[in-house]
Motif scaffolding. Structure first.
Motif, short mmCIF file in Angstrom:
data_model
loop_
_atom_site.label_atom_id
_atom_site.label_comp_id
_atom_site.label_asym_id
_atom_site.label_seq_id
_atom_site.Cartn_x
_atom_site.Cartn_y
_atom_site.Cartn_z
N LYS A 132 42.07 -9.64 -52.03
CA LYS A 132 43.26 -9.05 -52.62
C LYS A 132 43.25 -7.52 -52.46
CE LYS A 132 43.78 -12.84 -55.97
NZ LYS A 132 45.08 -13.39 -55.56
N HIS A 133 42.09 -6.90 -52.66
CA HIS A 133 41.99 -5.46 -52.45
C HIS A 133 42.36 -5.08 -51.01
CE1 HIS A 133 39.00 -4.80 -56.04
NE2 HIS A 133 40.26 -4.91 -56.42
N ARG A 134 41.86 -5.85 -50.07
CA ARG A 134 42.11 -5.55 -48.66
C ARG A 134 43.61 -5.68 -48.33
NH1 ARG A 134 38.72 -8.78 -46.77
NH2 ARG A 134 40.04 -10.52 -46.10
N LEU A 176 41.52 -6.01 -60.45
CA LEU A 176 42.29 -6.00 -59.22
C LEU A 176 42.99 -4.66 -59.01
CD1 LEU A 176 43.92 -9.57 -59.21
CD2 LEU A 176 41.83 -8.80 -58.07
N ASP A 218 41.84 -1.83 -59.38
CA ASP A 218 40.94 -0.86 -58.74
C ASP A 218 41.22 -0.75 -57.24
OD1 ASP A 218 39.72 -0.37 -61.13
OD2 ASP A 218 38.05 -1.76 -60.79
N GLY A 219 41.92 -1.75 -56.68
CA GLY A 219 42.17 -1.76 -55.25
C GLY A 219 43.49 -1.12 -54.85
#
Length: 740
Positions: free
Chosen positions: A433-435, A462, A464-465
């Motif tokens: 999800k971050h990517r 989440l 944080d991304g």
């Protein structure tokens, strides 16, 4: 003018009665209306010789909204006679209206639901505005009631016993005007508000001797008497209800069948008696609270002005992403459905194509049936004022094509340019999800709302991304997205109020009910439903026969039996959630306590290789994707010599464990309102509607909160500490208060 009804009479002797309650935004069957209608009917009778006909219309956006739910919800067990007398008074007014000896026409310019349709049914002819906002129906069953203004009696006599029960009374369907016309609830459609009264006047002049069909000598109920129509109907209804404690469908069936075998006026009395049993009971109060008051509270959260949404980017074209794309396009939004390959994205769009084709096929079938089944009603031409079905089908096909055109399936990041909202629905892995968000954040419109459809992962983690955590939140849809009415909006630690307001505006645009919860692993819905599924597995671990577990969950009122539900979710999902939760708890320095359900999950996956329906093997056996029965191998969990678990315990263990977990969510601040807990539990995770929701179930339990605490302690002694009442529940029980 009376309190709520305006009287105007023209030179032709036609009386126009305008329903207009000055104290309310909608006309309801309250005390002021009942007084007004009594006075109006008396005047009509007194001045009958100077009257050519009567037209009923409304000054409100809705025509007539139905019963006064404040009054109905407050009717106590000792007020049965008053409820009976009130229903009898309303029916008597309607009966006098339909036997006035002059044609009476309902000119329906807005929604006519419940008591509104009952008033219209007491008219000799019903003309409706052909507008999407006009809905017609008797939805009382959805509030635990039955139509008490003659709705059961008149629909049976107008449509026949089976159509009245299966298409109006038992499903409580709110029909669009055209569908109501096809069914026979509406006699005529017009295109403009101005045409309503003109069409009503014309009908009056051409039908001066109008009478209700059931008041004409030789009348017979369409389809014949019950003996010829319903030999298996009670058994069918019992099968549909699965033994759940919903008294309204049973009472509707009884009132309809018994009323069809006697004269009209006796049938009205029968209808009132079955109504009284419901309105004085607890289930009706629970359902009115949940489906009217609590739902309205969730739907009407204050959000202020929010920027419009025009383009939505959906990331991930799997089952959830594809379904989210469909509901956004259905709401008129431009949608970009992105996946790693264009082929995967096109497969996701194919989901919308299948749904659109299914809807179009249903519309074509409905149109064909309407053409073949159309019959004259009340002496009027059945096609009078009706739009050609072919045109309606063409319109439907055009709308379907436009919906699909709004969805762009792509692997190209550039196609996301200008999107106001992004909804991520990729694999449940924080790194993935971050990517994904890192790839797309620069392409979106400035300040775009950033949403994740995660069902369990903490939103704060989440966030944080992304570079704008104040614009990031959870937007948790439920499967199947096109039918499930709830969306859970999850506020992270850094989510700003404007982002929450924008999310609520989007959910309303999608015509779904939102609940707002604060961040925690599993949030509210996933966390609570996990206790339900775990309890079903714990029962299996104890050696309870699986058929008994399924029967208990059905009779408790759950829409899906617990083991069948786990198969639908797949067993690997709860195991992954369990393992992630255990790891997070251990990482925080706390102790992880295993659940009795754990060994069942592990054996089903690792030893038996049966991870759920998607693989064709779970607690059930499947053939060609269809469930055909419980897997005989579940006998491996049987325990010889084990003491039988009382059936009532099986039911209450499921109901209690979800209610107790919800109290913890409220105490921890995950939930912020009781209303959202109640309606969220029903619409999102299938908590039985008859209870009024997870916290209302505690309120209404025998003995109130004190009685609930006593029973919870009994369950804790028998089945484990997880049933121990939490501190908030104990405090409120000691105070003698309720969850309000």
């Amino acid at each position: 003018m009376s309190e709520t009804i305006r009287w105007e009479q023209d030179a032709d002797g036609i009386v126009l009665l305008t329903l207009d309650d000055p104290a309310r935004g909608a006309n309801t069957m309250n005390a002021a209306y009942i007084r007004s209608m009594g006075e109006t009917v008396t005047r009509l009778e007194n001045e009958r010789d100077s009257i050519t006909g009567v037209i009923l219309t409304s000054a409100k956006k809705s025509w007539f909204a139905g019963g006064d739910l404040d009054k109905l919800g407050a009717t106590g067990p000792d007020q049965g006679q008053a409820a009976f007398d009130s229903a009898t008074e309303v029916k008597a007014q309607f009966r006098r209206l339909e036997r006035l000896g002059r044609p009476v026409v309902a000119a329906i310019n807005g929604a006519a639901l419940g008591g509104g349709l009952e008033l219209a049914l007491a008219c000799h002819h019903r003309i409706a505005l052909d507008d999407p906002r006009v809905r017609v129906g008797l939805p009382e069953v959805t509030l635990g009631l039955l139509p008490a203004g003659g709705g059961v009696v008149r629909t049976v006599r107008l449509l026949g016993l089976v159509p009245a029960l299966t298409r109006v009374l038992l499903p409580g369907t709110r029909h669009h005007a055209a569908a109501a016309r096809e069914l026979g609830l509406i006699d005529q459609l017009v295109d403009t508000p101005a045409a309503l009264v003109a069409a009503a006047r014309e009908w009056i002049f051409t039908n001066p001797d109008a009478a209700q069909p059931w008041d004409v000598k030789g009348y017979r109920i369409p389809g014949g008497l019950p003996a010829a129509q319903l030999p298996a109907f009670p058994a069918t209804l019992r099968k549909q209800l699965k033994g759940a404690p919903y008294p309204a469908p049973r009472n509707i069936l009884c009132a309809a069948v018994e009323g069809a075998q006697v004269d009209v006026d006796t049938a009205f009395t029968i209808e009132s008696r079955y109504f009284v049993e419901l309105v004085t009971g607890q289930v009706t109060k629970n359902m009115i609270k949940a489906f009217f008051y609590d739902k309205n509270a969730a739907d009407s959260r204050e959000i202020g002005e929010t920027p419009p949404v025009r383009k939505v980017a959906v990331l991930g074209a799997g089952m959830m992403g594809a379904a989210i794309a469909y509901v956004c396009a259905r709401a008129g939004l431009e949608v970009v459905l992105k996946d790693v390959t264009e082929e995967a994205a096109r497969r996701g769009k194919a989901y919308s194509e299948r749904l659109v084709e299914k809807t179009a096929a249903r519309d074509r079938k409905s149109g064909a049936e309407a053409n073949s089944d159309a019959k004259p009603t009340n002496g009027a031409d059945a096609n009078s004022g009706a739009k050609p079905t072919g045109n309606a089908t063409a319109n439907s096909d055009a709308e379907a094509s436009a919906l699909l055109d709004r969805i762009t399936a792509t692997a190209d990041l550039g196609a996301l340019a200008g999107a106001d909202v992004v909804i991520e629905a990729v694999f449940e892995d924080p790194a993935v999800k971050h990517r994904v968000f890192a790839e797309i954040e620069d392409v979106l419109a400035p300040g775009a709302l950033l949403c994740s459809n995660t069902s369990t992962l903490p939103i704060t983690q989440l966030a944080d991304g992304v570079r704008r955590p104040d614009d990031f939140l959870g937007l948790h849809f439920f499967s199947p997205v096109d039918r499930m009415p709830l969306v859970e909006v999850i506020r992270g630690a850094k989510t700003g109020d404007p982002a929450v307001h924008r999310a609520l505006a989007l959910v309303r645009l999608l015509r779904k009910t939102p609940i707002v919860v604060n961040d925690a692993r599993g949030f509210f819905t996933s966390r609570v439903i996990g206790t339900f599924t775990s309890e079903g597995l714990a029962m299996l671990a104890e050696g309870v026969p699986p058929a008994s577990i399924e029967q208990a969950s059905g009779q408790a009122g759950y829409p899906a039996p617990v083991l069948a539900l786990i198969d639908e979710l797949t067993l690997t999902l709860p195991r992954r959630i369990r393992d992630e939760t255990a790891a997070a708890i251990r990482a925080s320095g706390q102790t992880w306590t295993p659940h009795p359900a754990d060994p069942v999950l592990d054996r089903m996956i690792d030893e038996f290789g049966r991870p759920g329906r998607s693989s064709g093997a779970g607690f059930y056996v499947y053939a060609d994707g269809k469930r055909i029965g419980l897997w005989p191998g579940l006998s491996a969990f049987a325990q010889s010599g084990a003491a039988p678990v009382p059936f009532a315990d099986l039911q209450e263990r499921m109901l209690f464990i979800e209610a107790l977990e919800s109290v913890k969510c409220l105490d921890e601040g995950v939930l912020t309102t009781v209303a959202e807990a109640n309606i969220g539990s029903i619409l999102g995770i299938g908590y039985p509607g008859w209870t009024g929701g997870v916290l209302q179930y505690i309120n209404q339990y025998q003995g109130g909160l004190t009685g609930f605490v006593t029973r919870a302690r009994e369950l804790a002694d028998r089945y484990g500490e997880r049933f121990t009442p939490p501190p908030l529940l104990l405090r409120k029980a000691d105070e003698g208060s309720l969850f309000l």
